[in-house]
Design a protein around this motif. Sequence first.
Motif, PDB file in Angstrom:
ATOM      1  N   ALA A  91       7.099  56.224  25.880  1.00 19.26           N
ATOM      2  CA  ALA A  91       6.361  56.798  24.751  1.00 19.26           C
ATOM      3  C   ALA A  91       5.358  57.836  25.236  1.00 19.26           C
ATOM      4  O   ALA A  91       5.151  58.884  24.594  1.00 19.26           O
ATOM      5  N   MET A  92       4.731  57.580  26.388  1.00 22.96           N
ATOM      6  CA  MET A  92       3.784  58.547  26.946  1.00 22.96           C
ATOM      7  C   MET A  92       4.499  59.828  27.387  1.00 22.96           C
ATOM      8  O   MET A  92       3.931  60.922  27.305  1.00 22.96           O
ATOM      9  N   ALA A  93       5.738  59.703  27.852  1.00 32.25           N
ATOM     10  CA  ALA A  93       6.507  60.900  28.210  1.00 32.25           C
ATOM     11  C   ALA A  93       6.713  61.779  26.979  1.00 32.25           C
ATOM     12  O   ALA A  93       6.624  63.014  27.059  1.00 32.25           O
ATOM     13  N   GLU A  94       6.990  61.143  25.840  1.00 37.61           N
ATOM     14  CA  GLU A  94       7.168  61.921  24.613  1.00 37.61           C
ATOM     15  C   GLU A  94       5.852  62.511  24.130  1.00 37.61           C
ATOM     16  O   GLU A  94       5.835  63.607  23.555  1.00 37.61           O
ATOM     17  N   VAL A  95       4.748  61.836  24.374  1.00 39.91           N
ATOM     18  CA  VAL A  95       3.432  62.399  24.046  1.00 39.91           C
ATOM     19  C   VAL A  95       3.174  63.640  24.897  1.00 39.91           C
ATOM     20  O   VAL A  95       2.646  64.653  24.403  1.00 39.91           O
ATOM     21  N   CYS A  96       3.548  63.584  26.171  1.00 39.77           N
ATOM     22  CA  CYS A  96       3.409  64.771  27.026  1.00 39.77           C
ATOM     23  C   CYS A  96       4.241  65.928  26.474  1.00 39.77           C
ATOM     24  O   CYS A  96       3.796  67.085  26.460  1.00 39.77           O
ATOM     25  N   GLY A  97       5.455  65.621  26.016  1.00 39.69           N
ATOM     26  CA  GLY A  97       6.294  66.664  25.445  1.00 39.69           C
ATOM     27  C   GLY A  97       5.708  67.254  24.179  1.00 39.69           C
ATOM     28  O   GLY A  97       5.764  68.472  23.968  1.00 39.69           O
ATOM     29  N   LEU A  98       5.154  66.413  23.315  1.00 42.85           N
ATOM     30  CA  LEU A  98       4.526  66.913  22.089  1.00 42.85           C
ATOM     31  C   LEU A  98       3.325  67.796  22.410  1.00 42.85           C
ATOM     32  O   LEU A  98       3.096  68.816  21.749  1.00 42.85           O
ATOM     33  N   THR A  99       2.542  67.403  23.413  1.00 38.36           N
ATOM     34  CA  THR A  99       1.387  68.211  23.806  1.00 38.36           C
ATOM     35  C   THR A  99       1.825  69.579  24.310  1.00 38.36           C
ATOM     36  O   THR A  99       1.251  70.617  23.939  1.00 38.36           O
ATOM     37  N   LEU A 100       2.855  69.595  25.168  1.00 38.04           N
ATOM     38  CA  LEU A 100       3.384  70.878  25.640  1.00 38.04           C
ATOM     39  C   LEU A 100       3.945  71.704  24.486  1.00 38.04           C
ATOM     40  O   LEU A 100       3.798  72.929  24.461  1.00 38.04           O
ATOM     41  N   GLY A 101       4.574  71.039  23.521  1.00 36.69           N
ATOM     42  CA  GLY A 101       5.101  71.756  22.365  1.00 36.69           C
ATOM     43  C   GLY A 101       4.015  72.424  21.552  1.00 36.69           C
ATOM     44  O   GLY A 101       4.163  73.574  21.114  1.00 36.69           O
TER      45      GLY A 101
ATOM     46  N   ILE B   1       9.144  58.982  32.329  1.00 39.81           N
ATOM     47  CA  ILE B   1      10.544  58.709  31.979  1.00 39.81           C
ATOM     48  C   ILE B   1      11.150  57.716  32.956  1.00 39.81           C
ATOM     49  O   ILE B   1      11.829  56.750  32.565  1.00 39.81           O
ATOM     50  N   LEU B   2      10.897  57.937  34.249  1.00 40.21           N
ATOM     51  CA  LEU B   2      11.428  57.027  35.263  1.00 40.21           C
ATOM     52  C   LEU B   2      10.700  55.689  35.238  1.00 40.21           C
ATOM     53  O   LEU B   2      11.322  54.631  35.421  1.00 40.21           O
ATOM     54  N   ALA B   3       9.381  55.722  35.018  1.00 40.30           N
ATOM     55  CA  ALA B   3       8.616  54.474  34.999  1.00 40.30           C
ATOM     56  C   ALA B   3       9.020  53.589  33.835  1.00 40.30           C
ATOM     57  O   ALA B   3       8.883  52.361  33.889  1.00 40.30           O
ATOM     58  N   GLY B   4       9.533  54.188  32.767  1.00 41.84           N
ATOM     59  CA  GLY B   4      10.010  53.402  31.634  1.00 41.84           C
ATOM     60  C   GLY B   4      11.419  52.889  31.824  1.00 41.84           C
ATOM     61  O   GLY B   4      11.943  52.158  30.964  1.00 41.84           O
ATOM     62  N   HIS B   5      12.056  53.278  32.961  1.00 39.78           N
ATOM     63  CA  HIS B   5      13.429  52.857  33.280  1.00 39.78           C
ATOM     64  C   HIS B   5      14.403  53.203  32.154  1.00 39.78           C
ATOM     65  O   HIS B   5      15.307  52.432  31.839  1.00 39.78           O
ATOM     66  N   GLU B   6      14.197  54.417  31.583  1.00 37.02           N
ATOM     67  CA  GLU B   6      15.091  54.868  30.527  1.00 37.02           C
ATOM     68  C   GLU B   6      16.200  55.759  31.064  1.00 37.02           C
ATOM     69  O   GLU B   6      17.168  56.037  30.361  1.00 37.02           O
ATOM     70  N   HIS B   7      16.036  56.251  32.286  1.00 34.84           N
ATOM     71  CA  HIS B   7      17.038  57.116  32.910  1.00 34.84           C
ATOM     72  C   HIS B   7      17.104  56.813  34.395  1.00 34.84           C
ATOM     73  O   HIS B   7      16.124  56.345  35.005  1.00 34.84           O
ATOM     74  N   TYR B   8      18.260  57.083  34.984  1.00 33.46           N
ATOM     75  CA  TYR B   8      18.368  57.037  36.435  1.00 33.46           C
ATOM     76  C   TYR B   8      17.662  58.252  37.037  1.00 33.46           C
ATOM     77  O   TYR B   8      17.453  59.272  36.375  1.00 33.46           O
TER      78      TYR B   8
END
Length: 415
Positions: free
Chosen positions: A202-212, A338-345
């Motif tokens: 969720a924090m990764a998506e917050v970073c993306g929204l901030t950059l957006g 993204i990696l810390a959330g273990h959502e992707h390799y």
Amino acid sequence: MSVQAEWGVSGWSVEQVGRWLEAEGFPDYVPLLCDQHRLDGLSLLSLREADLRTPPLQMTVLGDIKRLMLAVNRLQCKNPSIVQELVLTHSDEREAEGSTVQCNGRHEHKDECEGTAYSRLQTPFQKSSEHWHPYTNRKWRDTQLDPEYWKTALSAVYVMFVCGVTAFFMVIVHERVPDMHTYPPLPDIFLDSVPRIPWAFAMAEVCGLTLGIMLILVLLLHRHRSILFRRLCSLTGTVFLLRCVTMLITSLSVPGVHLQCSEKVYLDSWGKIQRALTIWSGLGMTLTGVHTCGDYMFSGHTVVLTMLNFFITEYTPRGWYFLHTVSWVLNLFGIFFILAGHEHYSIDVFVAFYLTTRLFLYYHTLANTRAYQRSRRARIWFPLFSFFECNVEGPVPNRYCWPFPRPHLLKIIIG
């Protein structure tokens, strides 16, 4: 005390210009410039080399022309405010000039003479609207960049269509995800070493929204926002189109047992379209309630984070170190989350970052150098690029303006 110290150049009379010519070592030209053509201070500041070469002056001694223009250029550089006021006066005249000039003793097309000593000794008031191309050493004028709004609209349609296709492919790969009991998570150096942080994705998506939000502000204030937005849509759509191929070719196992992938429900075509619309409308974000499995190679979140970061750093002045640092921190921390959330390799994130950066740099290298005009291969393999960039001359300068009309009262106050 010099002549220039005694009077402001723009207020010089014809006699004072004559005294300046004598002081600079051009007494022979006083009758021609002052007595015959009544050259005063303001007209001296607007003098160009072409004026000396062509009628009615038609000076023929090359050395005198060059030395006189160097002296005039020194005056112009010391009076930038006056020279700035002359820009609009001479802009129409520059547009009306012929397409050929004499360059190094021969007649060539005007573009072929750019970057030579001839073009460098043109009047400095061109600097306010012309800039040196950092790669080809040629000048381009940012005021001539056509926004081509219809192309920008097409690019927006393109990226929206690609996002819809990506959402549909995400539905397909979700149905093909390997069974978690039969195919456990693959070995991964990062995922095996760092424990999962539940709130990290969720924090990764917050970073993306901030950059957006940061990029939206840059686009709004940038003078060439239409070209920037067109490039953003073109690049983002192309990367996500590649992602459709990679995630469909090979289905990786779920990277973490915490992921609750729903059972495979082989929906009919309409059911798949409805699910794809849900993913598309939610931008594929967990913050909007979208949860998918199977779309691992490569990470779409990393693509968005990296693309936003590169556009922010590319289209803001190099001196904005704080903004660039914040942008890079958000990009890198977003990848870590993204990696810390273990959502992707880890390979998903690495490939996404590499492809996005390489495509961004390749696109802008071609656009800045206009190498695609000489490369048939670029036009074949990247037709969208050739279509969107065919009328953009060189790098887009980072110049800003207020995007909205000023209120009438504010105009009166500012003047």
